[in-house]
Design an enzyme around this catalytic site. Structure first.
Site, short mmCIF file in Angstrom:
data_model
loop_
_atom_site.label_atom_id
_atom_site.label_comp_id
_atom_site.label_asym_id
_atom_site.label_seq_id
_atom_site.Cartn_x
_atom_site.Cartn_y
_atom_site.Cartn_z
CG HIS A 222 0.25 2.36 -9.32
ND1 HIS A 222 -0.04 1.81 -8.10
CD2 HIS A 222 -0.84 3.11 -9.65
CE1 HIS A 222 -1.24 2.20 -7.70
NE2 HIS A 222 -1.74 2.99 -8.63
CG LEU B 55 9.50 -16.96 -4.50
CD1 LEU B 55 9.20 -17.06 -3.00
CD2 LEU B 55 10.06 -15.58 -4.82
CG ASP C 156 -2.05 0.97 1.13
OD1 ASP C 156 -2.30 1.46 0.01
OD2 ASP C 156 -2.68 1.26 2.16
C1 FPP Z 1 -1.95 -0.01 -3.44
O1 FPP Z 1 -1.44 1.29 -3.38
C2 FPP Z 1 -1.35 -0.69 -4.57
C3 FPP Z 1 -2.02 -1.19 -5.63
C4 FPP Z 1 -3.49 -1.14 -5.78
C5 FPP Z 1 -1.31 -1.78 -6.75
C6 FPP Z 1 -0.05 -2.51 -6.42
C7 FPP Z 1 0.77 -2.60 -7.64
C8 FPP Z 1 2.12 -2.61 -7.66
C9 FPP Z 1 2.96 -2.62 -6.46
C10 FPP Z 1 2.85 -2.59 -8.94
C11 FPP Z 1 2.42 -3.63 -9.89
C12 FPP Z 1 2.82 -4.99 -9.48
C13 FPP Z 1 2.95 -6.00 -10.34
C14 FPP Z 1 3.45 -7.30 -9.82
C15 FPP Z 1 2.71 -5.89 -11.77
P1 FPP Z 1 -2.40 2.55 -3.57
O2 FPP Z 1 -2.13 3.14 -4.89
O3 FPP Z 1 -3.79 2.15 -3.25
O4 FPP Z 1 -1.82 3.51 -2.49
P2 FPP Z 1 -2.51 4.77 -1.83
O5 FPP Z 1 -3.06 4.27 -0.52
O6 FPP Z 1 -1.38 5.70 -1.64
O7 FPP Z 1 -3.57 5.29 -2.74
#
Ligand code: FPP
Length: 225
Positions: A29, A123, A12
């Site tokens: 992201h 893994l 997150d």
């Molecule tokens: C939450 O942060 C994260 C996500 C919804 C997406 C997670 C994706 C990645 C780490 C990159 C892609 C991974 C792969 C394996 C392709 P948020 O954006 O909701 O954070 P915020 O709370 O700051 O809004």
């Protein structure tokens, strides 16, 4: 010392990180994917057999189309560009979640990546995509009813996406938020939970190793004394 078989992570804070850099949420992201790669490397070095990453929840479809498109693109490019490396590192990729809702192009590449890596042993990465824990549990019970099987804990576990995997020893959630967000609610019953203040793109090798070491020395009772 507790062995570590399975680490689960709620990654997150990408969006906030991007905005903090005076860039976009999508920039966050992209940076988050770099952290994913670092954590995979250490997990292999630490000989952790299972790593489960929450990459897209059933609720994430509510986000603006531009962000959804960006995340799907990131996933597509990751699988296209890194598949050879995953194979070289002997990594098995498994998707947990409902694949049906994804565009055909993404489904194809996901299935291809799962097929190409299915025999790998170093893994297992479980990538949670369009994943929601409550519906996973309901679906498991529905399957048992349909097959006219008895309903007990073992049977419910066996019919979850994580069938036959050990439950996570550790759950890490970055981003300074203390909630489970419908992630592995059944499987996390006895996991040690680590809430990290850092946003996911800032989370690094040292932070991860600190948590792994802390876990190794925790006394786990599983209800006993
Ligand atoms: C939450 O942060 C994260 C996500 C919804 C997406 C997670 C994706 C990645 C780490 C990159 C892609 C991974 C792969 C394996 C392709 P948020 O954006 O909701 O954070 P915020 O709370 O700051 O809004």
């Amino acid at each position: 010392m507790n062995p570590i078989k399975h680490v689960a992570i709620i990654m997150d804070g990408n969006g906030r990180w991007g905005l903090k850099q005076k860039k976009s949420r999508n920039y966050g992201h992209k940076a988050g994917l770099k952290t994913v790669e670092k954590i995979i490397k250490i997990s292999i070095k630490q000989k952790i057999p299972y790593l489960t990453l929450f990459a897209f929840s059933t609720e994430n479809w509510k986000r603006p189309q531009t962000e959804i498109k960006f995340l799907l693109n990131l996933l597509e490019n990751f699988l296209k560009n890194k598949l050879d490396e995953l194979i070289k590192q002997n990594i098995k990729l498994k998707i947990i979640g409902n694949k049906k809702k994804f565009p055909v192009k993404i489904k194809r590449i996901i299935n291809h990546s799962e097929n190409k890596t299915k025999g790998n042993k170093s893994l297992q990465i479980n990538l949670a995509l369009n994943y929601g824990s409550k519906s996973e549990i309901v679906d498991s019970i529905k399957t048992l009813i349909k097959k006219k099987q008895i309903i007990n804990e073992k049977k419910i576990s066996l019919n979850l996406y994580t069938t036959n995997l050990p439950d996570p020893d550790i759950l890490i959630r970055t981003g300074n938020t203390k909630r489970l967000s419908n992630f592995l609610l059944w499987q996390l019953a006895y996991s040690e939970i680590f809430f990290e203040k850092k946003l996911w793109p800032d989370f690094n090798e040292i932070d991860y190793l600190k948590i792994l070491n802390k876990f190794k020395n925790i006394k786990r009772n599983f209800g006993n004394i």
